[in-house]
Design a protein around this motif. Sequence first.
Motif, PDB file in Angstrom:
ATOM      1  N   LYS A 151       0.839  -1.204   0.000  1.00  0.00           N
ATOM      2  CA  LYS A 151       0.000   0.000   0.000  1.00  0.00           C
ATOM      3  C   LYS A 151       0.871   1.250   0.000  1.00  0.00           C
ATOM      4  N   GLN A 152       0.669   2.102  -1.008  1.00  0.00           N
ATOM      5  CA  GLN A 152       1.426   3.343  -1.123  1.00  0.00           C
ATOM      6  C   GLN A 152       1.017   4.314  -0.023  1.00  0.00           C
ATOM      7  N   ALA A 153       2.001   4.940   0.617  1.00  0.00           N
ATOM      8  CA  ALA A 153       1.710   5.916   1.658  1.00  0.00           C
ATOM      9  C   ALA A 153       1.316   7.243   1.024  1.00  0.00           C
ATOM     10  N   PRO A 154       0.322   7.936   1.581  1.00  0.00           N
ATOM     11  CA  PRO A 154      -0.050   9.251   1.050  1.00  0.00           C
ATOM     12  C   PRO A 154       1.072  10.252   1.316  1.00  0.00           C
ATOM     13  N   LYS A 155       1.201  11.236   0.454  1.00  0.00           N
ATOM     14  CA  LYS A 155       2.247  12.248   0.597  1.00  0.00           C
ATOM     15  C   LYS A 155       1.709  13.435   1.381  1.00  0.00           C
ATOM     16  N   PHE A 156       2.398  13.756   2.471  1.00  0.00           N
ATOM     17  CA  PHE A 156       2.007  14.913   3.288  1.00  0.00           C
ATOM     18  C   PHE A 156       3.188  15.328   4.143  1.00  0.00           C
ATOM     19  N   GLU A 157       3.062  16.486   4.768  1.00  0.00           N
ATOM     20  CA  GLU A 157       4.096  17.015   5.658  1.00  0.00           C
ATOM     21  C   GLU A 157       3.420  17.584   6.888  1.00  0.00           C
ATOM     22  N   THR A 158       3.917  17.217   8.054  1.00  0.00           N
ATOM     23  CA  THR A 158       3.323  17.675   9.305  1.00  0.00           C
ATOM     24  C   THR A 158       4.121  18.849   9.859  1.00  0.00           C
ATOM     25  N   PRO A 159       3.557  19.589  10.821  1.00  0.00           N
ATOM     26  CA  PRO A 159       4.298  20.702  11.432  1.00  0.00           C
ATOM     27  C   PRO A 159       5.540  20.212  12.162  1.00  0.00           C
ATOM     28  N   VAL A 160       6.406  21.157  12.512  1.00  0.00           N
ATOM     29  CA  VAL A 160       7.660  20.824  13.184  1.00  0.00           C
ATOM     30  C   VAL A 160       7.407  20.183  14.537  1.00  0.00           C
ATOM     31  N   SER A 161       6.389  20.620  15.243  1.00  0.00           N
ATOM     32  CA  SER A 161       6.116  20.080  16.575  1.00  0.00           C
ATOM     33  C   SER A 161       4.632  19.756  16.705  1.00  0.00           C
ATOM     34  N   GLY A 162       4.355  18.904  17.675  1.00  0.00           N
ATOM     35  CA  GLY A 162       2.972  18.593  18.009  1.00  0.00           C
ATOM     36  C   GLY A 162       2.338  17.479  17.208  1.00  0.00           C
ATOM     37  N   GLU A 171      -7.886   9.906  11.430  1.00  0.00           N
ATOM     38  CA  GLU A 171      -8.534  10.545  10.283  1.00  0.00           C
ATOM     39  C   GLU A 171      -7.802  11.800   9.797  1.00  0.00           C
ATOM     40  N   LYS A 172      -7.014  12.454  10.657  1.00  0.00           N
ATOM     41  CA  LYS A 172      -6.408  13.728  10.278  1.00  0.00           C
ATOM     42  C   LYS A 172      -5.457  13.575   9.091  1.00  0.00           C
ATOM     43  N   TYR A 173      -4.585  12.574   9.157  1.00  0.00           N
ATOM     44  CA  TYR A 173      -3.623  12.351   8.065  1.00  0.00           C
ATOM     45  C   TYR A 173      -3.918  11.082   7.277  1.00  0.00           C
ATOM     46  N   GLY A 174      -4.681  10.178   7.861  1.00  0.00           N
ATOM     47  CA  GLY A 174      -5.166   9.015   7.124  1.00  0.00           C
ATOM     48  C   GLY A 174      -4.104   8.062   6.616  1.00  0.00           C
ATOM     49  N   LEU A 175      -3.058   7.830   7.416  1.00  0.00           N
ATOM     50  CA  LEU A 175      -1.998   6.930   6.967  1.00  0.00           C
ATOM     51  C   LEU A 175      -2.509   5.496   6.788  1.00  0.00           C
ATOM     52  N   LEU A 176      -3.527   5.119   7.566  1.00  0.00           N
ATOM     53  CA  LEU A 176      -4.064   3.754   7.492  1.00  0.00           C
ATOM     54  C   LEU A 176      -5.348   3.677   6.666  1.00  0.00           C
ATOM     55  N   LYS A 177      -5.694   4.743   5.981  1.00  0.00           N
ATOM     56  CA  LYS A 177      -6.938   4.762   5.224  1.00  0.00           C
ATOM     57  C   LYS A 177      -6.952   3.679   4.150  1.00  0.00           C
ATOM     58  N   ASP A 178      -8.042   2.944   4.086  1.00  0.00           N
ATOM     59  CA  ASP A 178      -8.278   1.892   3.077  1.00  0.00           C
ATOM     60  C   ASP A 178      -7.296   0.721   3.195  1.00  0.00           C
ATOM     61  N   THR A 204       6.043   2.891   1.030  1.00  0.00           N
ATOM     62  CA  THR A 204       4.855   2.144   1.438  1.00  0.00           C
ATOM     63  C   THR A 204       4.553   2.478   2.890  1.00  0.00           C
ATOM     64  N   ILE A 205       3.369   2.120   3.316  1.00  0.00           N
ATOM     65  CA  ILE A 205       2.996   2.383   4.708  1.00  0.00           C
ATOM     66  C   ILE A 205       3.888   1.579   5.649  1.00  0.00           C
ATOM     67  N   ALA A 206       4.261   0.382   5.251  1.00  0.00           N
ATOM     68  CA  ALA A 206       5.172  -0.425   6.061  1.00  0.00           C
ATOM     69  C   ALA A 206       6.519   0.266   6.218  1.00  0.00           C
ATOM     70  N   ASP A 207       6.989   0.933   5.160  1.00  0.00           N
ATOM     71  CA  ASP A 207       8.253   1.674   5.240  1.00  0.00           C
ATOM     72  C   ASP A 207       8.182   2.757   6.311  1.00  0.00           C
ATOM     73  N   ILE A 208       7.078   3.476   6.335  1.00  0.00           N
ATOM     74  CA  ILE A 208       6.928   4.588   7.283  1.00  0.00           C
ATOM     75  C   ILE A 208       6.871   4.083   8.716  1.00  0.00           C
ATOM     76  N   LEU A 209       6.038   3.090   8.970  1.00  0.00           N
ATOM     77  CA  LEU A 209       5.880   2.581  10.336  1.00  0.00           C
ATOM     78  C   LEU A 209       7.163   1.943  10.848  1.00  0.00           C
ATOM     79  N   SER A 210       7.891   1.268   9.971  1.00  0.00           N
ATOM     80  CA  SER A 210       9.137   0.623  10.388  1.00  0.00           C
ATOM     81  C   SER A 210      10.223   1.652  10.678  1.00  0.00           C
ATOM     82  N   ALA A 211      10.201   2.782   9.970  1.00  0.00           N
ATOM     83  CA  ALA A 211      11.232   3.809  10.148  1.00  0.00           C
ATOM     84  C   ALA A 211      11.161   4.463  11.519  1.00  0.00           C
ATOM     85  N   TRP A 212       9.999   4.422  12.164  1.00  0.00           N
ATOM     86  CA  TRP A 212       9.859   5.059  13.479  1.00  0.00           C
ATOM     87  C   TRP A 212      10.692   4.368  14.548  1.00  0.00           C
ATOM     88  N   SER A 213      11.153   3.160  14.273  1.00  0.00           N
ATOM     89  CA  SER A 213      11.919   2.429  15.283  1.00  0.00           C
ATOM     90  C   SER A 213      13.206   3.159  15.653  1.00  0.00           C
TER      91      SER A 213
END
Length: 454
Positions: A151-162, A171-178, A204-213
């Motif tokens: 599953k391709q991750a949606p492209k977005f950018e969040t603020p520096v903090s918070g 629902e705000k960023y919808g990384l797990l949508k569909d 992919t979404i797996a790439d993003i979640l795994s990178a948080w480690s």
Amino acid sequence: MAVNSLDVLCCRIEVGDADAANPMNIKSPIVLTEVLQIEISESYKQLIGTAKVTFPKGTVFQSTILGNTTPEGKDASRVTTEIMQDGVLIEKRTAQTQMTKDTFKIGQRINIKLGYNGLLKNMFDGYVTAYNSDSRFELQCENMAYKLKLKQAPKFETPVSGTKINDLLGEKYGLLKDTGFQIHGDTKKFDIEIGKIKITDNFTIADILSAWSKYKVYCFLKYDENSPDKMPAIAVGRPYSSSKSQPVFPGGQDTGPFQIRFNEHVAASELKVLKVDPKFLAVQGKALGIDEKFFEATVRLNPEYDPNNKDSKEFQTVNATQISKKTHKVTGNTTAEGADTKTKVDLSTYTIVPYMSPNMRIDSDKLVEETIEYFKNYNLNGITGSVTLFGDFGLTTAVQVELVDDRNPSKNGTYIVEEVTTTFGTGGYRQKITLPHKIKTITTYGDGKGNTGQ
């Protein structure tokens, strides 16, 4: 004379096509109850858990045939009928078939249940990712998070903090949508901050979640008892070695603590009891600065500390990395003592404990403050290593266990299970669990809470 009961190993493996409408459903599965070897590996540090299933040649499986005729070579031992919703009467025949090279396909769903004496516990849900039919039939599988690799991750950018995990997976960023996955209910309670997230490439979404480690924020699968379709949820947690403010992983009825008695449940032990001299203990703190780069500082006891001298410092800061001059000017932060020199202190004779700050974009002074606080609260006497259990509990990663060893009480206490390797087959049913340092010492035990094997 009393006769001990005999525990009989039991397994049930279902393999079939995936159901697009309900990922947890397996369409027209074949059922196997004999196996040579099963090995399941999972850790809260890895999103993707794996399983390897090996069958001997000549293995027979059970399948259900729809229709009025029995295909050649299949023995229909049981015939039933079922009225469909449209009123059509169909005939079902249960048949026994010998396994061939065409029995399995890549991408099929697989479910594994294990237990004793017919009491089975669900131990693995996932997909077949590789298949070897040479000398033996071997299936290599990945858990349900395999879908997130597709599953391709949606492209977005969040603020520096918070930026919070709840927003990213909600629902705000919808990384797990569909995707069919939801954030685990207990994870929402932690309200974990992850820092700035910028997705501009093909991840992919797996790439993003795994990178948080790398931030010591671990994503793994855990069944949520409130899930309507019994789909595993995305659980997120921080280990005790990285955070005091959020030290608890997602809970639930199957989280424990499970009481493990060495004289009843342990098949083998590779545990090491650590006796640490605080004079030779160093805590290596690490944090993410405002420039989105990591910096670190290590603290140890001052060997010349004089508690009667108000100017004497109890702790020393060594091997600190300098945060950038640009960041220094922007924030106005002072730099940690020890960062001005490039000479590194040799800590090879010290016991070094890692600490990852749960706070994003802090300064050097704040990191040293947190690291010292962690040093003061660190449990100097604990154990590390692994212990191999019989299959009584059917444990999963991130659960709590209470060790009870009457011969060596120093082991007694509560631990979080980091990694579980489950093996099942001709060698029996075993679970090798890896334990980090003790998180709680317990000297008095009750009537064996968690000692039911459920």
